[in-house]
Design a protein around this motif. Structure first.
Motif, PDB file in Angstrom:
ATOM      1  N   ALA A   1     -38.471   0.106  24.362  1.00 36.50           N
ATOM      2  CA  ALA A   1     -38.815  -0.550  23.472  1.00 36.50           C
ATOM      3  C   ALA A   1     -39.271  -0.007  22.292  1.00 36.50           C
ATOM      4  CB  ALA A   1     -39.969  -1.635  23.946  1.00 36.50           C
ATOM      5  N   VAL A   2     -39.018  -0.529  21.044  1.00 34.67           N
ATOM      6  CA  VAL A   2     -39.531   0.076  19.729  1.00 34.67           C
ATOM      7  C   VAL A   2     -41.137   0.128  19.775  1.00 34.67           C
ATOM      8  CG1 VAL A   2     -39.853  -0.181  17.236  1.00 34.67           C
ATOM      9  CG2 VAL A   2     -37.301  -0.476  18.600  1.00 34.67           C
ATOM     10  N   ARG A   3     -41.797  -0.658  20.216  1.00 32.42           N
ATOM     11  CA  ARG A   3     -43.078  -0.881  20.167  1.00 32.42           C
ATOM     12  C   ARG A   3     -43.847   0.405  20.880  1.00 32.42           C
ATOM     13  NH1 ARG A   3     -42.735  -5.360  24.361  1.00 32.42           N
ATOM     14  NH2 ARG A   3     -43.203  -4.701  26.272  1.00 32.42           N
ATOM     15  N   TYR A   4     -43.109   0.952  21.897  1.00 31.66           N
ATOM     16  CA  TYR A   4     -43.601   2.293  22.559  1.00 31.66           C
ATOM     17  C   TYR A   4     -42.796   3.445  21.913  1.00 31.66           C
ATOM     18  CZ  TYR A   4     -44.702  -0.975  26.355  1.00 31.66           C
ATOM     19  OH  TYR A   4     -45.291  -2.319  27.148  1.00 31.66           O
ATOM     20  N   ALA A   5     -41.656   3.223  21.411  1.00 34.11           N
ATOM     21  CA  ALA A   5     -41.258   4.579  20.803  1.00 34.11           C
ATOM     22  C   ALA A   5     -41.763   4.619  19.256  1.00 34.11           C
ATOM     23  CB  ALA A   5     -39.736   4.116  20.677  1.00 34.11           C
ATOM     24  N   GLY A   6     -42.028   3.622  18.567  1.00 33.89           N
ATOM     25  CA  GLY A   6     -42.637   3.812  17.400  1.00 33.89           C
ATOM     26  C   GLY A   6     -41.794   3.505  16.137  1.00 33.89           C
ATOM     27  N   LYS A   7     -40.167   3.814  16.362  1.00 32.62           N
ATOM     28  CA  LYS A   7     -39.216   3.703  15.422  1.00 32.62           C
ATOM     29  C   LYS A   7     -37.955   3.419  16.094  1.00 32.62           C
ATOM     30  CE  LYS A   7     -38.838   6.568  11.467  1.00 32.62           C
ATOM     31  NZ  LYS A   7     -38.809   7.749  10.905  1.00 32.62           N
ATOM     32  N   SER A   8     -37.187   2.553  15.458  1.00 36.33           N
ATOM     33  CA  SER A   8     -35.802   2.123  16.086  1.00 36.33           C
ATOM     34  C   SER A   8     -35.127   3.275  16.029  1.00 36.33           C
ATOM     35  CB  SER A   8     -35.453   0.947  15.236  1.00 36.33           C
ATOM     36  OG  SER A   8     -34.937   1.382  14.037  1.00 36.33           O
ATOM     37  N   ALA A   9     -33.867   3.337  16.967  1.00 36.29           N
ATOM     38  CA  ALA A   9     -32.984   4.272  17.123  1.00 36.29           C
ATOM     39  C   ALA A   9     -32.410   4.403  15.750  1.00 36.29           C
ATOM     40  CB  ALA A   9     -32.184   4.086  18.089  1.00 36.29           C
ATOM     41  N   VAL A  10     -32.025   3.336  15.216  1.00 37.25           N
ATOM     42  CA  VAL A  10     -31.282   3.273  13.920  1.00 37.25           C
ATOM     43  C   VAL A  10     -32.060   4.114  12.829  1.00 37.25           C
ATOM     44  CG1 VAL A  10     -30.499   1.665  12.007  1.00 37.25           C
ATOM     45  CG2 VAL A  10     -29.942   1.107  14.413  1.00 37.25           C
ATOM     46  N   ASP A  11     -33.277   3.816  12.723  1.00 38.77           N
ATOM     47  CA  ASP A  11     -34.027   4.437  11.818  1.00 38.77           C
ATOM     48  C   ASP A  11     -34.035   5.938  12.083  1.00 38.77           C
ATOM     49  OD1 ASP A  11     -34.605   2.146  10.307  1.00 38.77           O
ATOM     50  OD2 ASP A  11     -36.698   2.046  11.252  1.00 38.77           O
ATOM     51  N   LYS A  12     -34.264   6.309  13.389  1.00 38.40           N
ATOM     52  CA  LYS A  12     -34.344   7.816  13.756  1.00 38.40           C
ATOM     53  C   LYS A  12     -32.886   8.674  13.310  1.00 38.40           C
ATOM     54  CE  LYS A  12     -37.463   7.355  17.556  1.00 38.40           C
ATOM     55  NZ  LYS A  12     -37.583   7.328  19.092  1.00 38.40           N
ATOM     56  N   ILE A  13     -31.814   7.761  13.692  1.00 38.62           N
ATOM     57  CA  ILE A  13     -30.555   8.443  13.345  1.00 38.62           C
ATOM     58  C   ILE A  13     -30.336   8.642  11.727  1.00 38.62           C
ATOM     59  CG2 ILE A  13     -28.098   8.087  13.336  1.00 38.62           C
ATOM     60  CD1 ILE A  13     -28.658   6.652  16.133  1.00 38.62           C
TER      61      ILE A  13
ATOM     62  N   ASP B   1     -22.343  19.138   8.615  1.00 38.94           N
ATOM     63  CA  ASP B   1     -21.346  18.073   9.086  1.00 38.94           C
ATOM     64  C   ASP B   1     -21.564  17.292  10.134  1.00 38.94           C
ATOM     65  OD1 ASP B   1     -19.750  18.843   6.688  1.00 38.94           O
ATOM     66  OD2 ASP B   1     -18.963  20.416   7.837  1.00 38.94           O
ATOM     67  N   GLY B   2     -22.305  18.061  11.101  1.00 42.81           N
ATOM     68  CA  GLY B   2     -22.688  17.388  12.363  1.00 42.81           C
ATOM     69  C   GLY B   2     -23.904  18.042  13.013  1.00 42.81           C
ATOM     70  N   TYR B   3     -24.400  17.341  13.910  1.00 44.84           N
ATOM     71  CA  TYR B   3     -25.615  17.643  14.847  1.00 44.84           C
ATOM     72  C   TYR B   3     -25.279  17.547  16.194  1.00 44.84           C
ATOM     73  CZ  TYR B   3     -30.612  19.036  14.964  1.00 44.84           C
ATOM     74  OH  TYR B   3     -31.671  19.692  15.354  1.00 44.84           O
ATOM     75  N   LEU B   4     -25.258  18.423  16.821  1.00 44.43           N
ATOM     76  CA  LEU B   4     -25.198  18.565  18.364  1.00 44.43           C
ATOM     77  C   LEU B   4     -26.208  18.670  19.184  1.00 44.43           C
ATOM     78  CD1 LEU B   4     -23.363  18.273  20.841  1.00 44.43           C
ATOM     79  CD2 LEU B   4     -23.016  20.805  20.808  1.00 44.43           C
ATOM     80  N   ILE B   5     -26.623  17.611  20.059  1.00 44.67           N
ATOM     81  CA  ILE B   5     -28.011  17.550  20.789  1.00 44.67           C
ATOM     82  C   ILE B   5     -27.820  17.744  22.197  1.00 44.67           C
ATOM     83  CG2 ILE B   5     -30.302  16.013  21.362  1.00 44.67           C
ATOM     84  CD1 ILE B   5     -29.618  14.733  18.644  1.00 44.67           C
ATOM     85  N   THR B   6     -28.183  18.879  22.750  1.00 47.90           N
ATOM     86  CA  THR B   6     -27.868  19.276  24.347  1.00 47.90           C
ATOM     87  C   THR B   6     -29.035  18.688  25.080  1.00 47.90           C
ATOM     88  OG1 THR B   6     -28.391  21.444  23.857  1.00 47.90           O
ATOM     89  CG2 THR B   6     -25.894  20.806  23.654  1.00 47.90           C
ATOM     90  N   ASP B   7     -30.436  18.626  24.657  1.00 50.51           N
ATOM     91  CA  ASP B   7     -31.455  18.437  25.330  1.00 50.51           C
ATOM     92  C   ASP B   7     -31.401  16.880  25.781  1.00 50.51           C
ATOM     93  OD1 ASP B   7     -34.081  17.447  26.288  1.00 50.51           O
ATOM     94  OD2 ASP B   7     -34.708  19.412  25.495  1.00 50.51           O
ATOM     95  N   PRO B   8     -31.248  16.531  27.195  1.00 53.58           N
ATOM     96  CA  PRO B   8     -31.366  15.136  27.219  1.00 53.58           C
ATOM     97  C   PRO B   8     -32.520  14.416  26.838  1.00 53.58           C
ATOM     98  CG  PRO B   8     -30.738  16.358  29.223  1.00 53.58           C
ATOM     99  CD  PRO B   8     -31.111  17.396  28.150  1.00 53.58           C
ATOM    100  N   GLY B   9     -33.867  14.964  27.000  1.00 58.43           N
ATOM    101  CA  GLY B   9     -35.094  14.296  26.345  1.00 58.43           C
ATOM    102  C   GLY B   9     -34.925  14.141  24.992  1.00 58.43           C
ATOM    103  N   HIS B  10     -34.424  14.930  24.163  1.00 56.49           N
ATOM    104  CA  HIS B  10     -34.111  14.702  22.678  1.00 56.49           C
ATOM    105  C   HIS B  10     -33.131  13.492  22.583  1.00 56.49           C
ATOM    106  CE1 HIS B  10     -35.702  18.964  21.584  1.00 56.49           C
ATOM    107  NE2 HIS B  10     -36.410  18.220  22.355  1.00 56.49           N
ATOM    108  N   VAL B  11     -31.939  13.292  23.533  1.00 54.31           N
ATOM    109  CA  VAL B  11     -31.054  12.188  23.173  1.00 54.31           C
ATOM    110  C   VAL B  11     -31.735  10.954  23.545  1.00 54.31           C
ATOM    111  CG1 VAL B  11     -29.095  11.209  24.202  1.00 54.31           C
ATOM    112  CG2 VAL B  11     -29.057  13.992  23.859  1.00 54.31           C
ATOM    113  N   CYS B  12     -32.346  10.735  24.601  1.00 58.54           N
ATOM    114  CA  CYS B  12     -33.219   9.757  25.074  1.00 58.54           C
ATOM    115  C   CYS B  12     -34.119   9.228  23.854  1.00 58.54           C
ATOM    116  CB  CYS B  12     -34.164   9.996  26.178  1.00 58.54           C
ATOM    117  SG  CYS B  12     -32.743  10.114  27.647  1.00 58.54           S
ATOM    118  N   TRP B  13     -34.846  10.346  23.188  1.00 59.92           N
ATOM    119  CA  TRP B  13     -35.975   9.919  22.152  1.00 59.92           C
ATOM    120  C   TRP B  13     -35.084   9.196  21.076  1.00 59.92           C
ATOM    121  CZ3 TRP B  13     -35.733  11.624  17.253  1.00 59.92           C
ATOM    122  CH2 TRP B  13     -37.005  11.449  16.409  1.00 59.92           C
ATOM    123  N   LEU B  14     -34.130  10.003  20.416  1.00 60.38           N
ATOM    124  CA  LEU B  14     -33.302   9.615  19.340  1.00 60.38           C
ATOM    125  C   LEU B  14     -32.693   8.262  19.503  1.00 60.38           C
ATOM    126  CD1 LEU B  14     -31.934  10.327  16.648  1.00 60.38           C
ATOM    127  CD2 LEU B  14     -29.875  11.330  17.825  1.00 60.38           C
TER     128      LEU B  14
END
Length: 69
Positions: free
Chosen positions: A10-22, A35-48
């Motif tokens: 939930a955004v209320r726990y995350a603090g910011k929507s995924a759309v805004d983070k992206i 041109d691109g950004y590769l995220i390989t850390d699962p924690g960072h993907v889940c956060w984003l």
């Protein structure tokens, strides 16, 4: 085991929507001329993406990677 579906954090726990983070990441990429950004850390993907899962014992994460363009 990999048998549970991903679920939204939930955004209320995350603090910011995924759309805004992206959008913030894409603005950073534009400033840095990337041109691109590769995220390989699962924690960072889940956060984003504001998602969680049960792929890793005792961690609310999905085994995941992401590419943002």
């Amino acid at each position: 085991p990999l048998h549970d579906a991903a679920f939204l954090h939930a955004v209320r726990y995350a603090g910011k929507s995924a759309v805004d983070k992206i959008a913030d990441l894409q603005a950073f990429m534009l400033r840095e001329h990337l041109d691109g950004y590769l995220i390989t850390d699962p924690g960072h993907v889940c956060w984003l993406l504001n998602v969680r899962g049960r792929d890793i014992t005792h961690e609310p994460m999905l085994l995941s990677m992401a590419f943002v363009a």
